[in-house]
Design a protein around this motif. Structure first.
Motif, PDB file in Angstrom:
ATOM      1  N   ILE A  93     -97.686 -22.887  20.374  1.00  0.00           N
ATOM      2  CA  ILE A  93     -97.316 -22.580  21.755  1.00  0.00           C
ATOM      3  C   ILE A  93     -95.799 -22.456  21.887  1.00  0.00           C
ATOM      4  CG2 ILE A  93     -97.255 -23.504  24.112  1.00  0.00           C
ATOM      5  CD1 ILE A  93    -100.017 -24.858  23.372  1.00  0.00           C
ATOM      6  N   GLY A  94     -95.090 -23.437  21.353  1.00  0.00           N
ATOM      7  CA  GLY A  94     -93.637 -23.428  21.482  1.00  0.00           C
ATOM      8  C   GLY A  94     -92.990 -22.235  20.800  1.00  0.00           C
ATOM      9  N   VAL A  95     -93.453 -21.936  19.596  1.00  0.00           N
ATOM     10  CA  VAL A  95     -92.849 -20.838  18.843  1.00  0.00           C
ATOM     11  C   VAL A  95     -93.240 -19.493  19.443  1.00  0.00           C
ATOM     12  CG1 VAL A  95     -92.833 -19.650  16.615  1.00  0.00           C
ATOM     13  CG2 VAL A  95     -92.631 -22.139  16.693  1.00  0.00           C
ATOM     14  N   TYR A 153     -91.126 -17.661  22.451  1.00  0.00           N
ATOM     15  CA  TYR A 153     -90.438 -16.429  22.080  1.00  0.00           C
ATOM     16  C   TYR A 153     -90.750 -15.306  23.059  1.00  0.00           C
ATOM     17  CZ  TYR A 153     -87.479 -14.255  18.620  1.00  0.00           C
ATOM     18  OH  TYR A 153     -86.399 -13.693  17.999  1.00  0.00           O
ATOM     19  N   VAL A 154     -92.011 -15.214  23.479  1.00  0.00           N
ATOM     20  CA  VAL A 154     -92.376 -14.210  24.484  1.00  0.00           C
ATOM     21  C   VAL A 154     -91.590 -14.447  25.769  1.00  0.00           C
ATOM     22  CG1 VAL A 154     -94.242 -13.356  25.960  1.00  0.00           C
ATOM     23  CG2 VAL A 154     -94.663 -13.755  23.527  1.00  0.00           C
ATOM     24  N   HIS A 176     -99.382  -9.209  23.914  1.00  0.00           N
ATOM     25  CA  HIS A 176     -99.328 -10.403  24.750  1.00  0.00           C
ATOM     26  C   HIS A 176     -98.242 -10.349  25.823  1.00  0.00           C
ATOM     27  CE1 HIS A 176    -102.214 -12.341  22.092  1.00  0.00           C
ATOM     28  NE2 HIS A 176    -101.540 -11.804  21.096  1.00  0.00           N
ATOM     29  N   THR A 177     -97.660  -9.168  26.014  1.00  0.00           N
ATOM     30  CA  THR A 177     -96.706  -8.976  27.106  1.00  0.00           C
ATOM     31  C   THR A 177     -96.756  -7.509  27.518  1.00  0.00           C
ATOM     32  OG1 THR A 177     -94.379  -9.141  27.782  1.00  0.00           O
ATOM     33  CG2 THR A 177     -94.800  -8.545  25.496  1.00  0.00           C
ATOM     34  N   ASN A 178     -96.438  -7.243  28.768  1.00  0.00           N
ATOM     35  CA  ASN A 178     -96.397  -5.846  29.234  1.00  0.00           C
ATOM     36  C   ASN A 178     -94.955  -5.358  29.376  1.00  0.00           C
ATOM     37  OD1 ASN A 178     -95.514  -7.248  31.461  1.00  0.00           O
ATOM     38  ND2 ASN A 178     -97.161  -6.569  32.830  1.00  0.00           N
ATOM     39  N   ILE A 179     -94.031  -6.018  28.670  1.00  0.00           N
ATOM     40  CA  ILE A 179     -92.607  -5.717  28.842  1.00  0.00           C
ATOM     41  C   ILE A 179     -92.192  -4.430  28.132  1.00  0.00           C
ATOM     42  CG2 ILE A 179     -91.624  -6.910  26.824  1.00  0.00           C
ATOM     43  CD1 ILE A 179     -90.375  -7.382  30.404  1.00  0.00           C
ATOM     44  N   PHE A 180     -92.951  -4.015  27.110  1.00  0.00           N
ATOM     45  CA  PHE A 180     -92.553  -2.846  26.325  1.00  0.00           C
ATOM     46  C   PHE A 180     -93.122  -1.566  26.913  1.00  0.00           C
ATOM     47  CE2 PHE A 180     -93.191  -6.121  22.766  1.00  0.00           C
ATOM     48  CZ  PHE A 180     -91.914  -6.631  22.922  1.00  0.00           C
ATOM     49  N   ASP A 181     -92.293  -0.536  26.970  1.00  0.00           N
ATOM     50  CA  ASP A 181     -92.756   0.787  27.394  1.00  0.00           C
ATOM     51  C   ASP A 181     -93.126   1.660  26.197  1.00  0.00           C
ATOM     52  OD1 ASP A 181     -92.227   0.752  30.381  1.00  0.00           O
ATOM     53  OD2 ASP A 181     -90.252   0.184  29.608  1.00  0.00           O
ATOM     54  N   ILE A 182     -92.424   1.486  25.080  1.00  0.00           N
ATOM     55  CA  ILE A 182     -92.663   2.293  23.883  1.00  0.00           C
ATOM     56  C   ILE A 182     -92.583   1.386  22.663  1.00  0.00           C
ATOM     57  CG2 ILE A 182     -91.828   4.211  22.447  1.00  0.00           C
ATOM     58  CD1 ILE A 182     -90.470   5.355  24.962  1.00  0.00           C
TER      59      ILE A 182
END
Length: 257
Positions: free
Chosen positions: A191-193, A197-198, A231-237
């Motif tokens: 979880i911590g790592v 990081y996310v 696990h995240t929606n932060i990336f567009d490409i």
């Protein structure tokens, strides 16, 4: 064909390029002591496996953040491929480096900026997951504006395990449970790592976007980009081959000029 070489702190990536198309790609652990002869024996075998020969390579371009590796890679190009290699950045860059110390910007980051601007002529944040995780800002004109250098996730984990004698080695992967309250030592480390990081990625991107003040796309590259993208929606490409594509573009421009 072009042999593009990206020598990073952890791995050296070799890619056989036809235009901007990657025909074959290989990686080897970075070792500044590895000789041109050793590279040649290794590459010759891999080229043959893919149905190519060393004679198919007529041009070489090198980008490196490991200065000690450059000599042997240059000898590889001249001795075995009969090509004077183009060293990315040696004759300057054809993009604006709008930072206080332009000469200190790593070649891989400038190459990424060039490739990213070719992908999207927007304000961009380019995240490269390598030994370090770098965040680079490229504005809509293609100028490099600066960024952030953070420890890579593997580096962070190595430091944690090395400094705490009773903590086990764990894999870099998403925790099995969605809970962020771990009930074992290993689950708490995962979880911590991982989620830590996310959270760092999302938090830094949010701060950078706020400072930029305009709609900004995020391009991710590097081996772990695909894992974090789940696990995240932060990336567009997601552009796994961004640096190699950038090297091919620089070579094309040098030929045209």
């Amino acid at each position: 064909m072009l042999l593009a070489i990206d020598a990073g702190n952890t791995n050296v990536v070799f890619a056989l390029m036809e235009g901007l198309q990657i025909r074959a790609r290989w990686r080897i652990a970075t070792d500044a002591r590895r000789t041109a002869d050793e590279y040649a024996v290794w590459l010759n075998q891999l080229l043959q496996i893919e149905g190519f020969a060393m004679a198919d390579v007529d041009a070489v371009i090198i980008a490196t953040v490991v200065p000690r590796a450059l000599h042997n890679l240059t000898v590889l190009a001249t001795k075995y491929f009969k090509a004077d290699p183009l060293i990315a950045g040696a004759a300057g860059w054809d993009i604006v480096l709008d930072v206080e110390e332009p000469a200190s910007v790593g070649a891989d980051r400038v190459v990424n900026a060039i490739a990213a601007h070719a992908l999207a002529q927007d304000d961009l944040i380019v995240i490269d997951f390598g030994t370090a995780t770098t965040f680079d800002v490229v504005d809509y004109t293609g100028a490099y504006k600066g960024g952030i250098i953070a420890p890579g996730i593997n580096l962070s984990l190595d430091a944690l395990v090395a400094a705490a004698a009773k903590l086990p080695r764990i894999a870099i992967e998403a925790p099995a449970s969605a809970s962020v309250i771990g009930r074992t030592t290993e689950s708490q480390m995962h979880i911590g790592v991982f989620w830590g990081y996310v959270a760092m990625i999302e938090g830094l991107v949010a701060r950078m976007r706020s400072e930029i003040g305009r709609p900004t796309k995020v391009i991710a590259t590097g081996g772990l980009a695909v894992l974090f993208d789940e696990h995240t929606n932060i990336f567009d490409i997601i552009a796994s081959d961004l640096t190699i594509q950038g090297l091919a573009m620089i070579h094309q421009r040098s030929v045209q000029h």
